[in-house]
Design a protein around this motif. Structure first.
Motif, PDB file in Angstrom:
ATOM      1  N   ARG A  30      13.184  -1.180  -5.143  1.00  0.00           N
ATOM      2  CA  ARG A  30      13.813  -2.198  -5.977  1.00  0.00           C
ATOM      3  C   ARG A  30      14.438  -1.609  -7.239  1.00  0.00           C
ATOM      4  O   ARG A  30      15.386  -2.176  -7.794  1.00  0.00           O
ATOM      5  N   MET A  31      13.922  -0.481  -7.703  1.00  0.00           N
ATOM      6  CA  MET A  31      14.532   0.160  -8.874  1.00  0.00           C
ATOM      7  C   MET A  31      15.957   0.585  -8.565  1.00  0.00           C
ATOM      8  O   MET A  31      16.872   0.397  -9.379  1.00  0.00           O
ATOM      9  N   LEU A  32      16.167   1.161  -7.389  1.00  0.00           N
ATOM     10  CA  LEU A  32      17.514   1.555  -6.978  1.00  0.00           C
ATOM     11  C   LEU A  32      18.368   0.343  -6.641  1.00  0.00           C
ATOM     12  O   LEU A  32      19.580   0.333  -6.881  1.00  0.00           O
ATOM     13  N   ARG A  33      17.744  -0.688  -6.092  1.00  0.00           N
ATOM     14  CA  ARG A  33      18.481  -1.915  -5.777  1.00  0.00           C
ATOM     15  C   ARG A  33      19.002  -2.579  -7.057  1.00  0.00           C
ATOM     16  O   ARG A  33      20.108  -3.128  -7.070  1.00  0.00           O
ATOM     17  N   ALA A  34      18.223  -2.502  -8.128  1.00  0.00           N
ATOM     18  CA  ALA A  34      18.692  -3.044  -9.409  1.00  0.00           C
ATOM     19  C   ALA A  34      19.955  -2.319  -9.854  1.00  0.00           C
ATOM     20  O   ALA A  34      20.935  -2.943 -10.292  1.00  0.00           O
ATOM     21  N   LEU A  35      19.937  -1.011  -9.712  1.00  0.00           N
ATOM     22  CA  LEU A  35      21.101  -0.210 -10.075  1.00  0.00           C
ATOM     23  C   LEU A  35      22.278  -0.523  -9.161  1.00  0.00           C
ATOM     24  O   LEU A  35      23.430  -0.616  -9.603  1.00  0.00           O
ATOM     25  N   ARG A  36      22.000  -0.690  -7.886  1.00  0.00           N
ATOM     26  CA  ARG A  36      23.066  -0.989  -6.924  1.00  0.00           C
ATOM     27  C   ARG A  36      23.704  -2.345  -7.196  1.00  0.00           C
ATOM     28  O   ARG A  36      24.935  -2.477  -7.200  1.00  0.00           O
ATOM     29  N   PHE A  37      22.891  -3.375  -7.447  1.00  0.00           N
ATOM     30  CA  PHE A  37      23.455  -4.695  -7.762  1.00  0.00           C
ATOM     31  C   PHE A  37      24.248  -4.638  -9.064  1.00  0.00           C
ATOM     32  O   PHE A  37      25.288  -5.290  -9.199  1.00  0.00           O
ATOM     33  N   SER A  38      23.769  -3.876 -10.019  1.00  0.00           N
ATOM     34  CA  SER A  38      24.505  -3.708 -11.267  1.00  0.00           C
ATOM     35  C   SER A  38      25.872  -3.096 -11.001  1.00  0.00           C
ATOM     36  O   SER A  38      26.882  -3.500 -11.599  1.00  0.00           O
ATOM     37  N   ALA A  39      25.919  -2.122 -10.083  1.00  0.00           N
ATOM     38  CA  ALA A  39      27.183  -1.470  -9.739  1.00  0.00           C
ATOM     39  C   ALA A  39      28.103  -2.408  -8.966  1.00  0.00           C
ATOM     40  O   ALA A  39      29.298  -2.508  -9.255  1.00  0.00           O
ATOM     41  N   GLN A  40      27.561  -3.108  -7.984  1.00  0.00           N
ATOM     42  CA  GLN A  40      28.375  -3.971  -7.139  1.00  0.00           C
ATOM     43  C   GLN A  40      28.921  -5.174  -7.896  1.00  0.00           C
ATOM     44  O   GLN A  40      30.059  -5.597  -7.670  1.00  0.00           O
ATOM     45  N   LEU A  41      28.106  -5.739  -8.790  1.00  0.00           N
ATOM     46  CA  LEU A  41      28.492  -6.970  -9.482  1.00  0.00           C
ATOM     47  C   LEU A  41      29.002  -6.725 -10.893  1.00  0.00           C
ATOM     48  O   LEU A  41      29.487  -7.661 -11.540  1.00  0.00           O
ATOM     49  N   ASP A  42      28.892  -5.476 -11.357  1.00  0.00           N
ATOM     50  CA  ASP A  42      29.224  -5.129 -12.743  1.00  0.00           C
ATOM     51  C   ASP A  42      28.404  -5.968 -13.723  1.00  0.00           C
ATOM     52  O   ASP A  42      28.917  -6.540 -14.685  1.00  0.00           O
ATOM     53  N   PHE A  43      27.096  -6.024 -13.450  1.00  0.00           N
ATOM     54  CA  PHE A  43      26.148  -6.745 -14.305  1.00  0.00           C
ATOM     55  C   PHE A  43      25.373  -5.750 -15.162  1.00  0.00           C
ATOM     56  O   PHE A  43      25.216  -4.576 -14.805  1.00  0.00           O
ATOM     57  N   GLU A  69       0.807  -1.216   0.000  1.00  0.00           N
ATOM     58  CA  GLU A  69       0.000   0.000   0.000  1.00  0.00           C
ATOM     59  C   GLU A  69       0.844   1.272   0.000  1.00  0.00           C
ATOM     60  O   GLU A  69       0.322   2.359  -0.231  1.00  0.00           O
ATOM     61  N   ASP A  70       2.154   1.155   0.277  1.00  0.00           N
ATOM     62  CA  ASP A  70       2.992   2.347   0.377  1.00  0.00           C
ATOM     63  C   ASP A  70       4.210   2.287  -0.544  1.00  0.00           C
ATOM     64  O   ASP A  70       5.178   3.001  -0.346  1.00  0.00           O
ATOM     65  N   SER A  71       4.156   1.433  -1.560  1.00  0.00           N
ATOM     66  CA  SER A  71       5.269   1.237  -2.496  1.00  0.00           C
ATOM     67  C   SER A  71       6.537   0.764  -1.792  1.00  0.00           C
ATOM     68  O   SER A  71       7.640   0.950  -2.305  1.00  0.00           O
ATOM     69  N   ARG A  72       6.371   0.138  -0.636  1.00  0.00           N
ATOM     70  CA  ARG A  72       7.554  -0.347   0.071  1.00  0.00           C
ATOM     71  C   ARG A  72       7.293  -1.606   0.885  1.00  0.00           C
ATOM     72  O   ARG A  72       8.026  -2.573   0.813  1.00  0.00           O
ATOM     73  N   HIS A  73       6.184  -1.613   1.683  1.00  0.00           N
ATOM     74  CA  HIS A  73       5.942  -2.730   2.587  1.00  0.00           C
ATOM     75  C   HIS A  73       4.593  -3.390   2.295  1.00  0.00           C
ATOM     76  O   HIS A  73       3.617  -2.704   1.991  1.00  0.00           O
ATOM     77  N   PRO A  74       4.536  -4.721   2.406  1.00  0.00           N
ATOM     78  CA  PRO A  74       3.232  -5.390   2.259  1.00  0.00           C
ATOM     79  C   PRO A  74       2.347  -5.094   3.460  1.00  0.00           C
ATOM     80  O   PRO A  74       2.828  -4.959   4.598  1.00  0.00           O
ATOM     81  N   SER A  75       1.060  -4.961   3.212  1.00  0.00           N
ATOM     82  CA  SER A  75       0.129  -4.682   4.315  1.00  0.00           C
ATOM     83  C   SER A  75       0.023  -5.866   5.260  1.00  0.00           C
ATOM     84  O   SER A  75      -0.287  -5.715   6.438  1.00  0.00           O
ATOM     85  N   LYS A  76       0.297  -7.069   4.752  1.00  0.00           N
ATOM     86  CA  LYS A  76       0.291  -8.272   5.584  1.00  0.00           C
ATOM     87  C   LYS A  76       1.096  -9.348   4.875  1.00  0.00           C
ATOM     88  O   LYS A  76       1.411  -9.231   3.690  1.00  0.00           O
ATOM     89  N   VAL A  77       1.477 -10.365   5.622  1.00  0.00           N
ATOM     90  CA  VAL A  77       2.144 -11.516   5.016  1.00  0.00           C
ATOM     91  C   VAL A  77       1.337 -12.765   5.349  1.00  0.00           C
ATOM     92  O   VAL A  77       0.630 -12.822   6.362  1.00  0.00           O
ATOM     93  N   GLU A  78       1.430 -13.720   4.474  1.00  0.00           N
ATOM     94  CA  GLU A  78       0.713 -14.982   4.673  1.00  0.00           C
ATOM     95  C   GLU A  78       1.714 -16.124   4.592  1.00  0.00           C
ATOM     96  O   GLU A  78       2.487 -16.227   3.632  1.00  0.00           O
ATOM     97  N   TYR A  79       1.731 -16.963   5.631  1.00  0.00           N
ATOM     98  CA  TYR A  79       2.665 -18.086   5.635  1.00  0.00           C
ATOM     99  C   TYR A  79       2.227 -19.129   4.615  1.00  0.00           C
ATOM    100  O   TYR A  79       1.035 -19.375   4.421  1.00  0.00           O
ATOM    101  N   VAL A  80       3.223 -19.730   3.953  1.00  0.00           N
ATOM    102  CA  VAL A  80       2.954 -20.775   2.969  1.00  0.00           C
ATOM    103  C   VAL A  80       3.848 -21.969   3.285  1.00  0.00           C
ATOM    104  O   VAL A  80       4.771 -21.890   4.098  1.00  0.00           O
ATOM    105  N   THR A  81       3.586 -23.069   2.646  1.00  0.00           N
ATOM    106  CA  THR A  81       4.368 -24.288   2.906  1.00  0.00           C
ATOM    107  C   THR A  81       5.325 -24.627   1.775  1.00  0.00           C
ATOM    108  O   THR A  81       6.043 -25.617   1.842  1.00  0.00           O
ATOM    109  N   SER A  82       5.365 -23.787   0.745  1.00  0.00           N
ATOM    110  CA  SER A  82       6.171 -24.082  -0.445  1.00  0.00           C
ATOM    111  C   SER A  82       7.338 -23.114  -0.580  1.00  0.00           C
ATOM    112  O   SER A  82       7.139 -21.891  -0.575  1.00  0.00           O
TER     113      SER A  82
END
Length: 442
Positions: A160-173, A93-106
């Motif tokens: 995640r948009m910035l994280r994509a850029l950061r991983f690209s920088a850190q890993l040279d991908f 709901e805030d472009s960052r955190h899920p409003s809730k999480v649901e446990y799964v078995t997979s």
């Protein structure tokens, strides 16, 4: 492809404890990625089918660090390891955190909620590598690619948009084209993210590979934290000393400076004031009188907006302010030592190196030779313990009062006059000589 990861003993203990009690358990995410890449692993994260309350029962010492997200920290030999229950996320709901999480078995469902394919792999010795989204293939191809549609992942969490850029920088991908398009479309949602989160990703990009900022610029991501870069690629410097646009000069100098955060920030921000100070003379040559001070004003707004600490702000603003200062004579070196101290003066020399090397190299040789001489003068001044500040003068305020000077501002003025004389000629730093000079002044 057969993968074998050497798991630390304490981490294996946690996995085996969970597995021996009937639960699935894997190492997951970054530790799997970095192990495959033979990079050092900072954090060993574990995911399991066990619920938090079940995890708590199995270990002697735990810290409930994130129960709302299904995470507890298991302490083994005074080290903490995050153990998280398989889950899927609810609506964001805030472009960052899920409003809730649901446990799964997979484990597959758990991996499907993650950001990038290279972070969506799990492993244990019994099952081996679990890689439903071809993370191994993307590691081999050096590609950052989202799990599922990039637009969906970024709509969930804009950071995640910035994280994509950061991983690209850190890993040279490289970055997948779909990420490029989604970032251009959704970049404004980064405005919903806290500046602290943005700043930390930005810092990692700067330190890892500042050249990747050009990609962030193309993606329009820089608009969310340093919009002052907008338009610099079209800003021609129109001066024989410069062969690059202001944007290219800025990126080149940022790349070339020593890999220290405050130096990287200095180079990124050092010339922003040129936009507001450009004048053209009769010969069509541009000049930028006063641009260091103007750049410092702009830099201060940016650094405070991103909530940098005061020490970083002070260092960056000082270096930006003096980056274009003339350093040549022994006297000029002493005066700069008096203003900013040894540590920042050595940093200023590094800043000047990067600045010169990102300009017209036709004029670089003499300027770089001068910097070598400046550093030599600096070392000689410090080794000889020459005076360059008031506290090292052979005369002080009490001495001046004894000579009849009234306490107040006049003492500071007189001491600075005497300091100028000593900076000019260190042999004058003698109490008797300084008293004689004082008498001539009055």
């Amino acid at each position: 492809m057969s993968i074998k990861i050497n798991i630390p003993e304490d981490v294996n203990l946690i996995l085996k404890t969970l597995q021996n009690n009937g639960y699935e358990a894997y190492i997951v995410g970054g530790c799997v990625r970095d192990s495959i890449l033979n990079r050092s692993v900072n954090d060993w994260d574990i995911t399991t089918s066990a619920r938090p309350e079940e995890i708590i029962k199995l270990f002697e010492k735990i810290i409930p660090t994130g129960l709302q997200h299904g995470t507890v920290t298991v302490m083994i030999n005074d080290e903490g390891y995050e153990v998280t229950t398989f889950r899927k996320d609810g609506e964001y709901e805030d472009s960052r955190h899920p409003s809730k999480v649901e446990y799964v078995t997979s484990i597959l469902l758990d991996l499907s909620r993650r950001d990038f394919t290279i972070n969506s792999m799990a492993y244990n010795d019994a099952v081996g590598l679990v890689d439903p989204f071809e993370g191994i293939k993307d590691l081999k191809n050096k590609l950052i690619r989202c799990v599922g549609r990039a637009k969906d992942r970024f709509s969930e969490d804009a950071l995640r948009m910035l994280r994509a850029l950061r991983f690209s920088a850190q890993l040279d991908f490289d970055i997948d084209f779909e990420i490029t398009e989604a970032s251009k479309e959704l970049h404004e949602s980064l405005n919903k993210i806290s500046v602290e989160r943005i700043r930390e990703e930005f810092n990692k990009i700067l330190i890892s590979n500042s050249e990747k900022l050009e990609i962030g610029y193309v993606f329009k991501l820089t608009e969310c934290w340093v919009s002052e870069l907008n338009g610099l690629e079209e800003f021609s410097q129109d001066n024989p000393n410069h062969v690059y646009s202001l944007f290219d000069h800025t990126l080149k100098s940022t790349k070339l400076v020593e890999n220290t955060l405050h130096l990287k920030l200095t180079m990124l921000l050092h010339d922003l004031g040129k936009v507001n100070t450009k004048t053209i003379d009769d010969a069509g040559i541009a000049h930028y009188y006063g641009h260091p001070n103007e750049s410092a004003k702009i830099a201060e707004k940016i650094l405070k907006r991103l909530k940098y600490d005061n020490d970083t702000i002070e260092k960056v603003l000082t270096l930006v302010k003096y980056h274009d200062s003339e350093l040549r004579s022994r006297k000029s070196v002493k005066k700069m030592l008096n203003r900013i101290g040894e540590e920042l003066l050595r940093d200023l020399i590094k800043v000047k190196w990067a600045d010169i090397l990102s300009q017209n190299l036709v004029y670089a040789k003499d300027r770089l030779t001068n910097l070598v001489n400046v550093e030599q003068k600096l070392n000689e001044i410090l080794e000889a313990k020459e005076c360059f500040c008031i506290k090292d003068l052979a005369i002080n305020g009490s001495d001046l009062i004894n000579l009849g000077v009234k306490p107040g501002k006049e003492i500071g003025v007189l001491l600075n006059i005497l300091l100028d004389k000593v900076i000019e000629d260190n042999s004058l730093n003698n109490k008797e000589f300084l008293i004689e000079i004082y008498k001539k002044i009055i």
